[in-house]
Design a protein around this motif. Structure first.
Motif, mmCIF file in Angstrom:
data_model
loop_
_atom_site.group_PDB
_atom_site.id
_atom_site.type_symbol
_atom_site.label_atom_id
_atom_site.label_comp_id
_atom_site.label_asym_id
_atom_site.label_seq_id
_atom_site.Cartn_x
_atom_site.Cartn_y
_atom_site.Cartn_z
ATOM 1 N N ARG A 207 0.842 -1.197 0.000
ATOM 2 C CA ARG A 207 0.000 0.000 0.000
ATOM 3 C C ARG A 207 0.876 1.245 0.000
ATOM 4 N N ARG A 208 0.331 2.371 -0.455
ATOM 5 C CA ARG A 208 1.083 3.623 -0.439
ATOM 6 C C ARG A 208 1.008 4.237 0.957
ATOM 7 N N LEU A 209 2.137 4.687 1.411
ATOM 8 C CA LEU A 209 2.244 5.273 2.744
ATOM 9 C C LEU A 209 2.101 6.788 2.734
ATOM 10 N N VAL A 210 2.146 7.406 1.543
ATOM 11 C CA VAL A 210 1.997 8.862 1.412
ATOM 12 C C VAL A 210 0.988 9.119 0.312
ATOM 13 N N ASP A 211 -0.043 9.875 0.619
ATOM 14 C CA ASP A 211 -1.065 10.211 -0.375
ATOM 15 C C ASP A 211 -0.651 11.464 -1.150
ATOM 16 N N PRO A 212 -1.199 11.643 -2.350
ATOM 17 C CA PRO A 212 -0.911 12.860 -3.120
ATOM 18 C C PRO A 212 -1.281 14.108 -2.338
ATOM 19 N N GLY A 213 -0.429 15.144 -2.471
ATOM 20 C CA GLY A 213 -0.636 16.394 -1.752
ATOM 21 C C GLY A 213 0.264 16.564 -0.561
ATOM 22 N N ASN A 214 0.918 15.491 -0.115
ATOM 23 C CA ASN A 214 1.802 15.563 1.041
ATOM 24 C C ASN A 214 3.221 15.899 0.607
ATOM 25 N N LEU A 215 3.937 16.557 1.513
ATOM 26 C CA LEU A 215 5.325 16.913 1.278
ATOM 27 C C LEU A 215 6.212 15.766 1.747
ATOM 28 N N ILE A 216 7.147 15.357 0.908
ATOM 29 C CA ILE A 216 8.079 14.293 1.266
ATOM 30 C C ILE A 216 9.478 14.860 1.301
ATOM 31 N N VAL A 217 10.326 14.239 2.127
ATOM 32 C CA VAL A 217 11.704 14.680 2.296
ATOM 33 C C VAL A 217 12.611 13.683 1.591
ATOM 34 N N ALA A 218 13.586 14.167 0.869
ATOM 35 C CA ALA A 218 14.474 13.315 0.088
ATOM 36 C C ALA A 218 15.202 12.317 0.972
ATOM 37 N N ASP A 219 15.224 11.042 0.523
ATOM 38 C CA ASP A 219 15.957 9.948 1.173
ATOM 39 C C ASP A 219 15.487 9.676 2.603
ATOM 40 N N ASN A 220 14.332 10.183 2.979
ATOM 41 C CA ASN A 220 13.858 10.005 4.353
ATOM 42 C C ASN A 220 12.451 9.424 4.407
ATOM 43 N N THR A 221 11.553 9.949 3.632
ATOM 44 C CA THR A 221 10.157 9.530 3.684
ATOM 45 C C THR A 221 9.975 8.206 2.945
ATOM 46 N N MET A 222 9.400 7.194 3.662
ATOM 47 C CA MET A 222 9.079 5.912 3.039
ATOM 48 C C MET A 222 7.772 6.041 2.260
ATOM 49 N N LEU A 223 7.798 5.611 0.988
ATOM 50 C CA LEU A 223 6.617 5.725 0.144
ATOM 51 C C LEU A 223 5.839 4.418 0.061
ATOM 52 N N THR A 224 6.506 3.308 -0.188
ATOM 53 C CA THR A 224 5.867 1.991 -0.270
ATOM 54 C C THR A 224 6.968 0.939 -0.316
ATOM 55 N N THR A 225 6.571 -0.322 -0.521
ATOM 56 C CA THR A 225 7.520 -1.434 -0.554
ATOM 57 C C THR A 225 7.169 -2.363 -1.707
ATOM 58 N N ILE A 226 8.173 -2.907 -2.362
ATOM 59 C CA ILE A 226 7.998 -3.885 -3.438
ATOM 60 C C ILE A 226 8.784 -5.145 -3.085
#
Length: 448
Positions: A207-226
Motif C-alpha cells: 500500500r502507499r504510505l503517502v497520499d498525493p498532496g503531502n510533502l516528502i523529504v528526500a531519502d527520508n520519507t518511506m513511500l511503499t515497498t515492493i
C-alpha cells in the motif's frame, strides 16, 4: 442356640431333657446338618477350577505380513518464507506528491511510474543549467578562434609572447567552464528525473504510505515497498546431528553435498497435510549458532500461483541420505513399553513372540521398521491387548496393505539417479533373524 441342663434324667433313657419337654435332640442334629452342607459347598467350589482350565480356547487375533517399499529418511523443521528481493521505495528529491498512479497490492513491472513529485522547480533549474551551458560553449568557441589568430600573429612576430600566453590561457579556461556547465546540467537533469519515482524491479507492491498532496523529504520519507514474489526463500534452522548426517550425503560428481549445494527439499503450508511443494537448498550458513546449536539453511521455491507470501510459517522436510528398500507394517501393530517400541509376532507354532523394533518414518498409516522384523513374519494387528509372550493363539489373516508412494524418494531418485537405492536390504529388516532371538521386555530397544 442356648442349651439348658435337664432337671431330671429318667433312669434307663439315653437322652437329656431340655426346658421344653416336647422337643428332644434337635439342636445337635441341626448343627451336624449345617456343617455337612458347608463342607459340600467348599469341596464343590474347589473342584470347579479344573474344568475351566481344561476347556480354555486359544485367543483369536488378526495378523498380517510386512510389505516393502522404497523410502527415504528425513527430518522436519519449521521455517519462514522471505522474498528474494525486497525494496523500500523512497524519494531522491524533496517536494509535494502530485499523483500515485499504481494500484495497491498489484503486480508492477520494472520502470512503471509509482509517484510523481512536483517537477516545476527542478525543471526550472534544469533550464537554467542548460542556458549556462550554451553560454559557456559560445565563449569557448570565441576563445578558440582568438587562439587560432594568436598563433598566426606570434609566428609573424606581430604579438608579444605575453599576450599570446594570455589568449591561450583564456581558451583553456573557457573549455573548463563548458565542462563545469555540462556537469551542472546533468545534475539538474538527474534531479528532474528523480521527480518520477519508478519501480526498480518487477514484483508485488504494498500500500502507499503517502497520499498525493503531502510533502516528502528526500531519502527520508518511506513511500511503499515492493517484493519479488515469483520465487521465494524458505529459511530454517537445522540441528547439529542432522547437519552432520546430511554432510555424509554426496552429490554426483562432487566431493561433498556442500560442494553441489543443490539438494532437493520439500515444503508444505500450515493448512496443507502433505508435502507437495519441491525446491532446492542453495545456501548453508558459515557457522553453527552457539546458543541454539543449529545452523541456518535456505531453500528456494517457485511461486507460480502467487499463494506464497513472505513471512508465512512453513514446514520443511529435509531428506537425509538416499532412497532404500524398507519394511513397513500398519501403525496399529505397534505397542509401547516405557518408551520402547515392540510388536507381537506369531511363529509357526502359533505362539506369540515379543519382538522389539527400531522405527523409521510414518507413511500414510504405515511405519518403517529399520530393525527387528523380516519379510514373511506374521505381525498381530488386532487383539494384541489379550495376548502375552508365549501364549497360544488362533490367527486370522488380513490382506497386507498396498505399498504407499514416496514423493520424497522419487524426488531424490530424479535428483541423484546414480545414488538411488544403494543401501543394502539389511537396513530394511535384514536383521530380523538376529532380533528374533531377543525375546522378552528386557531386550526391547528404543524406537526412532
Amino acid at each position: 442356640m442356648k442349651l439348658s441342663l435337664p432337671d431330671q434324667v429318667p433312669p434307663g433313657t439315653g437322652c437329656h431333657r431340655t426346658g421344653s419337654p416336647g422337643r428332644r435332640g434337635r439342636p445337635w442334629f441341626g448343627a451336624l446338618v449345617m456343617g455337612f452342607l458347608l463342607a459340600l459347598i467348599l469341596v464343590a467350589g474347589c473342584d470347579q477350577t479344573r474344568p475351566a482350565a481344561q476347556n480354555k480356547k486359544p485367543i483369536e487375533v488378526v495378523v498380517t505380513t510386512p510389505i516393502t517399499s522404497e523410502v527415504a529418511d528425513y527430518q522436519d523443521f519449521t521455517g519462514r518464507l522471505d522474498a528474494l528481493k525486497t525494496v523500500d521505495i523512497r524519494a531522491r528529491v524533496s517536494g509535494f506528491v502530485m499523483t500515485a498512479p499504481f494500484k495497491e497490492g498489484d503486480v508492477v513491472h520494472e520502470g512503471d511510474l509509482l509517484f510523481q513529485i512536483d517537477e516545476r522547480t527542478y525543471r526550472a533549474t534544469y533550464n537554467q543549467a542548460e542556458a549556462n551551458l550554451r553560454q559557456a560553449i559560445a565563449d569557448r568557441n570565441l576563445q578558440e578562434k582568438n587562439t587560432y589568430r594568436a598563433k598566426r600573429m606570434i609566428e609573424g612576430r606581430s604579438m608579444s609572447m605575453e599576450d599570446y600566453d594570455t589568449t591561450l590561457a583564456t581558451y583553456e579556461k573557457s573549455k573548463a567552464t563548458v565542462g563545469s556547465m555540462e556537469a551542472a546540467r546533468d545534475m539538474a537533469k538527474l534531479y528532474l528525473d528523480f521527480t518520477r519515482v519508478t519501480a526498480p524491479l518487477s514484483g508485488r507492491i504494498s500500500r502507499r504510505l503517502v497520499d498525493p498532496g503531502n510533502l516528502i523529504v528526500a531519502d527520508n520519507t518511506m513511500l511503499t515497498t515492493i517484493v519479488a514474489d515469483n520465487t521465494l526463500y524458505a529459511y530454517f534452522d537445522v540441528d547439529e546431528r542432522t547437519y552432520l548426517d546430511l554432510m555424509g550425503t554426496t552429490a554426483p560428481g562432487q566431493a561433498s553435498w556442500l560442494a553441489g549445494l543443490q539438494f532437493p527439499v520439500m515444503m508444505r503450508l500450515a493448512n496443507e497435510e502433505d508435502f507437495t511443494r519441491t525446491g532446492t537448498v542453495n545456501f548453508v550458513d558459515n557457522r553453527v549458532s552457539a546458543n541454539s546449536g543449529t545452523i541456518r539453511m535456505r531453500g528456494v521455491f517457485e511461486n507460480p500461483t502467487g499463494v506464497l507470501k513472505p513471512g508465512l510459517f512453513v514446514r520443511i522436510r529435509l531428506p537425509i541420505g538416499t532412497p532404500y528398500k524398507a519394511v513397513l507394517i500398519p501403525d496399529e501393530a505397534l505397542l509401547s513399553d516405557q518408551g520402547r517400541k515392540y510388536v507381537y509376532v506369531v511363529n509357526n507354532k502359533n505362539e506369540v513372540v515379543y519382538r522389539p523394533v527400531s522405527l523409521g518414518q510414518e507413511i500414510q498409516g504405515l511405519r518403517v521398521i529399520k530393525k527387528g522384523l523380516s519379510m514373511g513374519e506374521k505381525v498381530i494387528v488386532s487383539g494384541m491387548q489379550r495376548v502375552r509372550q508365549g501364549a497360544e493363539v488362533s490367527t486370522k489373516d488380513q490382506k497386507p496393505p498396498k505399498a504407499p508412494p514416496s514423493p520424497l524418494a522419487r524426488l531424490l531418485t530424479s535428483a541423484f539417479p546414480s545414488q538411488a537405492a544403494k543401501k543394502p536390504d539389511k537396513e530394511a529388516g535384514g536383521q530380523g533373524e538376529k532380533e528374533t532371538k531377543k525375546e522378552g521386555p528386557g531386550s526391547a530397544q528404543a524406537g526412532n
